[in-house]
Write a protein that holds these residues in place. Sequence first.
Motif, PDB file in Angstrom:
ATOM      1  N   GLU A  74       0.830  -1.203   0.000  1.00 65.36           N
ATOM      2  CA  GLU A  74       0.000   0.000   0.000  1.00 65.36           C
ATOM      3  C   GLU A  74       0.868   1.258   0.000  1.00 65.36           C
ATOM      4  O   GLU A  74       0.503   2.280  -0.596  1.00 65.36           O
ATOM      5  CB  GLU A  74      -0.937  -0.015   1.200  1.00 65.36           C
ATOM      6  CG  GLU A  74      -2.021   1.038   1.127  1.00 65.36           C
ATOM      7  CD  GLU A  74      -3.116   0.865   2.161  1.00 65.36           C
ATOM      8  OE1 GLU A  74      -4.236   1.340   1.910  1.00 65.36           O
ATOM      9  OE2 GLU A  74      -2.855   0.255   3.232  1.00 65.36           O
ATOM     10  N   ALA A  75       2.025   1.209   0.629  1.00 66.46           N
ATOM     11  CA  ALA A  75       2.931   2.351   0.649  1.00 66.46           C
ATOM     12  C   ALA A  75       3.447   2.690  -0.747  1.00 66.46           C
ATOM     13  O   ALA A  75       3.843   3.825  -1.011  1.00 66.46           O
ATOM     14  CB  ALA A  75       4.108   2.066   1.580  1.00 66.46           C
ATOM     15  N   LEU A  76       3.417   1.701  -1.644  1.00 67.60           N
ATOM     16  CA  LEU A  76       3.847   1.937  -3.022  1.00 67.60           C
ATOM     17  C   LEU A  76       2.670   2.250  -3.946  1.00 67.60           C
ATOM     18  O   LEU A  76       2.840   2.286  -5.167  1.00 67.60           O
ATOM     19  CB  LEU A  76       4.589   0.713  -3.553  1.00 67.60           C
ATOM     20  CG  LEU A  76       5.881   0.311  -2.846  1.00 67.60           C
ATOM     21  CD1 LEU A  76       6.597  -0.781  -3.616  1.00 67.60           C
ATOM     22  CD2 LEU A  76       6.793   1.506  -2.641  1.00 67.60           C
ATOM     23  N   GLY A  77       1.493   2.453  -3.370  1.00 67.76           N
ATOM     24  CA  GLY A  77       0.333   2.804  -4.180  1.00 67.76           C
ATOM     25  C   GLY A  77      -0.513   1.634  -4.609  1.00 67.76           C
ATOM     26  O   GLY A  77      -1.403   1.782  -5.464  1.00 67.76           O
ATOM     27  N   ALA A  78      -0.271   0.442  -4.036  1.00 62.59           N
ATOM     28  CA  ALA A  78      -1.075  -0.721  -4.399  1.00 62.59           C
ATOM     29  C   ALA A  78      -2.522  -0.534  -3.973  1.00 62.59           C
ATOM     30  O   ALA A  78      -2.815   0.088  -2.944  1.00 62.59           O
ATOM     31  CB  ALA A  78      -0.512  -1.976  -3.741  1.00 62.59           C
ATOM     32  N   ARG A  79      -3.420  -1.078  -4.769  1.00 59.77           N
ATOM     33  CA  ARG A  79      -4.851  -1.037  -4.444  1.00 59.77           C
ATOM     34  C   ARG A  79      -5.167  -2.156  -3.461  1.00 59.77           C
ATOM     35  O   ARG A  79      -4.770  -3.300  -3.668  1.00 59.77           O
ATOM     36  CB  ARG A  79      -5.685  -1.217  -5.715  1.00 59.77           C
ATOM     37  CG  ARG A  79      -7.186  -1.235  -5.475  1.00 59.77           C
ATOM     38  CD  ARG A  79      -7.930  -1.214  -6.808  1.00 59.77           C
ATOM     39  NE  ARG A  79      -9.366  -1.258  -6.598  1.00 59.77           N
ATOM     40  CZ  ARG A  79     -10.117  -2.338  -6.809  1.00 59.77           C
ATOM     41  NH1 ARG A  79      -9.556  -3.456  -7.251  1.00 59.77           N
ATOM     42  NH2 ARG A  79     -11.415  -2.305  -6.604  1.00 59.77           N
TER      43      ARG A  79
END
Length: 578
Positions: free
Chosen positions: A318-323
């Motif tokens: 999530e920190a890398l923008g994962a959904r």
Amino acid sequence: MTLNESSKNLTSAEPVRTVDLLVIGAGPAGMAAAIFAKLRGLDVVIIEKSEMIGGTASTSAGTLWIPENSQGKQIGDKDSITQAAAYLDSLIAAHTHRTDRQRDVYFSTGVEAIDVLQSMTEVKFLPCGEHPDYHAKAGAAVRGRAIVPAPFDARMLGRDFERVRPPIDEFMIFGGMMVGKMDIPRLLGRFQSLGNFIYSARLFLRYLTDRLRFSRGTRLVMGNALVARMYHSLLKLGVRPEFGTCLGELLVENGRVTGATVAGPSGTARISARKGVILATGGFAHNAGYRERLMPQPTPKFSLASTANQGEGIAAAEALGARISETENGSGGFWTPVSVTRRKDGTQGLFPHLSLDRAKPGLIAVNRAGRRFCNEADSYHDFVEAMYRSNDPDSAIPTWLICDGTFIRKYGLGHIYPGTTDLAPFLTSGYLVHGETPEALAKKLGIDAAGLEATLSRYNEQAARGVDEDFHKGHSALNRFNGDPQVKPNPCLAPVGTKNVYAMAVWPAEIACSAGISTDEDARVVDGDENPIPGLYACGNDMASVMGDSYPGPGTTLGPAVVFAYRAVNAAARERYD
């Protein structure tokens, strides 16, 4: 933090080492990924935060749901992927192109992934024979879709056996002896035939011999056999998990995940992974924030998942923008009712009420109003979903399982084994509650006495006729499979005595997470626009379930864990980065 922003955190320090693939987590998904990677000729490292392998699966039944599996075909089972796909589609209300593709490849790749393990490793499977799907929908099957790991002799692991996470205490007898579902009737009937006596004596003597060398019995079955077989396969392939080592942060270079920092016994290190990183940390089961966000209200306070499952993989993605996929109805998990046990050492345990008591004739489940609210013989997942539906306004958390003493002696109840005649320890601990009459029992439980008496009266009248007009207990193949075939005309119905009645509280608990990291059909992690994040994969309970909120049959979590580990490795192996 976005993918591009995270690249600013890179230091100029050289990585401690470089490998092809880094796998984070040594549960079945992670170990399967490491096995498949090694079979593909990749240089792989697998790290595990705890000191043991297996995660939640080590305490599970170890079943995999694989339609048209080779093991079933070998004993003449006939199955159809087309029918299985139609069945699964009928259960999943919300369809997206992504999940449709995932289901397609799950069906098209499942048998292949299992056959690779079966033919090239020590991971062996057996057909279940009759083991019905959990819903009476078009395309459902009674047999042919479930496989289980073959029992495993853990003496083959030597001292490494102590790295295999044991089952829960409630699933072992004599302090450390595993028994499978098929062992139970022979052990209970050990004095009923010479064959049963010899069988039981051999199991016990084997266990006594084991305890001279090991902390528990080495005859492993169910999920413990699965994870031990995977571990044995890894060791034979020359891959030894690095224990006590946890994920720090994912490393990104030029928009691609290139490795991770990890913290282990020797301190913090940096691992560069040419082909990428596979997240298999077990999901968010013991992360309070994710539980509150992704599970129903009131947030369930019990979990059967490994305590090591803290959501690190999901947070890193999530920190890398994962959904992060939240399930359609906010379920967030795959559920079972559990009773809270009191162990001899004073600690608290959880006993999952999967199939051994709820489906048997002579038991009902009631809410605070004293009313039945579901078919008690339906699957454990469906039972808990019904608890949540009934919780407002009638409050079904906890739910009370009601039966009489005859039922307990014949079938057992929760952690009380069949044949138990002395119930005093369970009554003293509060695990079991007794009432001379339904009214007296209701007062002790704090539920509506008139409601309970009316419910018992109606249920008993219907049970005498063998037809549950209210909730259809005993109508489905699954119900009948878990009932008592000696009881006619309905193997799931018998009256409940109205003198000396007993109750046991059960609560919702998840056996796995269904919400998690969104991925594509190759288990590549996707961002909010559903674009793959290069070099990052997720499988097991870190990955949002291909099943959505539905629980189609036995092995709903472990089947996808292995299949998408296989697809992740194959996708990573194909990638070329300069």
